[in-house]
Scaffold this active site. Structure first.
Site, PDB file in Angstrom:
ATOM      1  N   GLY A  45      14.134  88.661-100.319  1.00  0.00           N
ATOM      2  CA  GLY A  45      14.876  88.956 -99.102  1.00  0.00           C
ATOM      3  C   GLY A  45      14.335  88.135 -97.946  1.00  0.00           C
ATOM      4  O   GLY A  45      13.194  87.674 -97.985  1.00  0.00           O
ATOM      5  N   GLN A  50      12.717  85.757 -89.260  1.00  0.00           N
ATOM      6  CA  GLN A  50      11.684  85.019 -89.996  1.00  0.00           C
ATOM      7  C   GLN A  50      11.897  83.506 -89.932  1.00  0.00           C
ATOM      8  O   GLN A  50      10.985  82.742 -90.217  1.00  0.00           O
ATOM      9  CB  GLN A  50      11.653  85.466 -91.466  1.00  0.00           C
ATOM     10  CG  GLN A  50      11.186  86.907 -91.640  1.00  0.00           C
ATOM     11  CD  GLN A  50      11.138  87.284 -93.100  1.00  0.00           C
ATOM     12  OE1 GLN A  50      12.116  87.742 -93.661  1.00  0.00           O
ATOM     13  NE2 GLN A  50       9.994  87.080 -93.742  1.00  0.00           N
ATOM     14  N   CYS A  94       5.445  89.881 -98.081  1.00  0.00           N
ATOM     15  CA  CYS A  94       6.401  89.366 -97.116  1.00  0.00           C
ATOM     16  C   CYS A  94       6.135  87.877 -96.911  1.00  0.00           C
ATOM     17  O   CYS A  94       4.985  87.473 -96.775  1.00  0.00           O
ATOM     18  CB  CYS A  94       6.237  90.117 -95.793  1.00  0.00           C
ATOM     19  SG  CYS A  94       7.335  89.532 -94.495  1.00  0.00           S
ATOM     20  N   LEU A  95       7.200  87.085 -96.890  1.00  0.00           N
ATOM     21  CA  LEU A  95       7.040  85.640 -96.712  1.00  0.00           C
ATOM     22  C   LEU A  95       6.424  85.308 -95.352  1.00  0.00           C
ATOM     23  O   LEU A  95       5.844  84.242 -95.178  1.00  0.00           O
ATOM     24  CB  LEU A  95       8.396  84.927 -96.864  1.00  0.00           C
ATOM     25  CG  LEU A  95       8.977  84.932 -98.291  1.00  0.00           C
ATOM     26  CD1 LEU A  95      10.407  84.391 -98.278  1.00  0.00           C
ATOM     27  CD2 LEU A  95       8.117  84.129 -99.245  1.00  0.00           C
ATOM     28  N   HIS A 136      13.046  96.899 -95.819  1.00  0.00           N
ATOM     29  CA  HIS A 136      12.057  95.897 -95.381  1.00  0.00           C
ATOM     30  C   HIS A 136      12.714  94.888 -94.419  1.00  0.00           C
ATOM     31  O   HIS A 136      12.161  94.571 -93.366  1.00  0.00           O
ATOM     32  CB  HIS A 136      11.486  95.193 -96.624  1.00  0.00           C
ATOM     33  CG  HIS A 136      10.514  94.086 -96.350  1.00  0.00           C
ATOM     34  ND1 HIS A 136       9.199  94.135 -96.766  1.00  0.00           N
ATOM     35  CD2 HIS A 136      10.655  92.891 -95.710  1.00  0.00           C
ATOM     36  CE1 HIS A 136       8.588  93.018 -96.382  1.00  0.00           C
ATOM     37  NE2 HIS A 136       9.451  92.247 -95.744  1.00  0.00           N
ATOM     38  N   GLU A 137      13.917  94.411 -94.788  1.00  0.00           N
ATOM     39  CA  GLU A 137      14.576  93.393 -93.952  1.00  0.00           C
ATOM     40  C   GLU A 137      15.075  93.980 -92.634  1.00  0.00           C
ATOM     41  O   GLU A 137      14.999  93.320 -91.590  1.00  0.00           O
ATOM     42  CB  GLU A 137      15.728  92.716 -94.708  1.00  0.00           C
ATOM     43  CG  GLU A 137      15.356  92.024 -96.018  1.00  0.00           C
ATOM     44  CD  GLU A 137      14.110  91.153 -95.955  1.00  0.00           C
ATOM     45  OE1 GLU A 137      13.808  90.609 -94.880  1.00  0.00           O
ATOM     46  OE2 GLU A 137      13.430  91.049 -96.988  1.00  0.00           O
ATOM     47  N   HIS A 140      12.396  94.013 -90.193  1.00  0.00           N
ATOM     48  CA  HIS A 140      12.223  92.714 -89.520  1.00  0.00           C
ATOM     49  C   HIS A 140      13.140  92.623 -88.302  1.00  0.00           C
ATOM     50  O   HIS A 140      12.744  92.107 -87.257  1.00  0.00           O
ATOM     51  CB  HIS A 140      12.572  91.558 -90.464  1.00  0.00           C
ATOM     52  CG  HIS A 140      11.438  91.118 -91.346  1.00  0.00           C
ATOM     53  ND1 HIS A 140      10.254  90.642 -90.851  1.00  0.00           N
ATOM     54  CD2 HIS A 140      11.319  91.071 -92.700  1.00  0.00           C
ATOM     55  CE1 HIS A 140       9.449  90.317 -91.867  1.00  0.00           C
ATOM     56  NE2 HIS A 140      10.069  90.569 -92.998  1.00  0.00           N
TER      57      HIS A 140
HETATM   58 NI    NI Z   1       9.359  90.331 -94.974  1.00  0.00          NI
END
Ligand code: NI
Length: 172
Positions: A45, A50, A94-95, A136-137, A140
């Site tokens: 995701g 991000q 998480c990226l 999670h997204e 963000h």
């Molecule tokens: Ni993330």
């Protein structure tokens, strides 16, 4: 086009993203770029903040786990959780928080409302990894990161690790 993923502690990651008012070609390009960036980073995701865009847009593809039964690539504009129950615990990464993992408890089942890239309103039932990814997204989009759930000790250790890494990364 692959975009640059910004990482903790970039202050852009803590801002609340704005709703998308008009779904334009620019938004569709953003969603395509986000998908490409997510696949390149081997994530399941990615949220627009991000890639340093403060808009409520996310992409998700959990088929790495769900296989052929999965929904494939989902592009969600203005996603909103309208109902949720149950509980699931997942060890998340998480990226934007590289080399960090933490177990987080979230709703196990939810109903999410969103707009497709063509402006169609969808209601989708989610469970398992998909439910985790959606929550999670959306976090963000609200400026929240998985590291916010860590203890102060764990956060301090991570910051120290980042500093050390940066020092080692300097090439002369
Ligand atoms: Ni993330």
């Amino acid at each position: 086009m692959i975009r640059k993923i910004i990482t903790y502690p970039d202050p852009l990651l803590t801002q609340v993203a704005k709703s998308v008012i008009h779904i334009t070609d620019e938004i569709r390009t953003l969603l395509n770029d986000m998908a490409e960036t997510m696949y390149a980073g081997e994530g399941v995701g990615l949220a627009a903040p991000q890639v340093a865009v403060g808009l409520r847009a996310i992409v998700i593809d959990v088929d790495v786990e769900a296989g052929e039964k999965g929904p494939g690539l989902l592009k969600m504009v203005n996603p909103e959780i309208v109902a949720g129950d149950g509980e699931i615990e997942w060890e998340e990464g998480c990226l934007s928080v590289p080399d960090f993992r933490i177990k987080i408890k979230r709703k196990g089942h939810l109903r999410v409302k969103y707009l497709t890239e063509n402006g169609e309103e969808i209601f989708l039932e989610c469970e398992g990894l998909l439910a985790v990814a959606v929550q999670h997204e959306i976090d963000h989009l609200d400026g929240k990161l998985i590291i916010d759930d860590a203890s102060r000790l764990k956060r301090d250790l991570y910051r120290r690790k980042l500093r050390k890494k940066h020092t080692e990364d300097i090439d002369f």
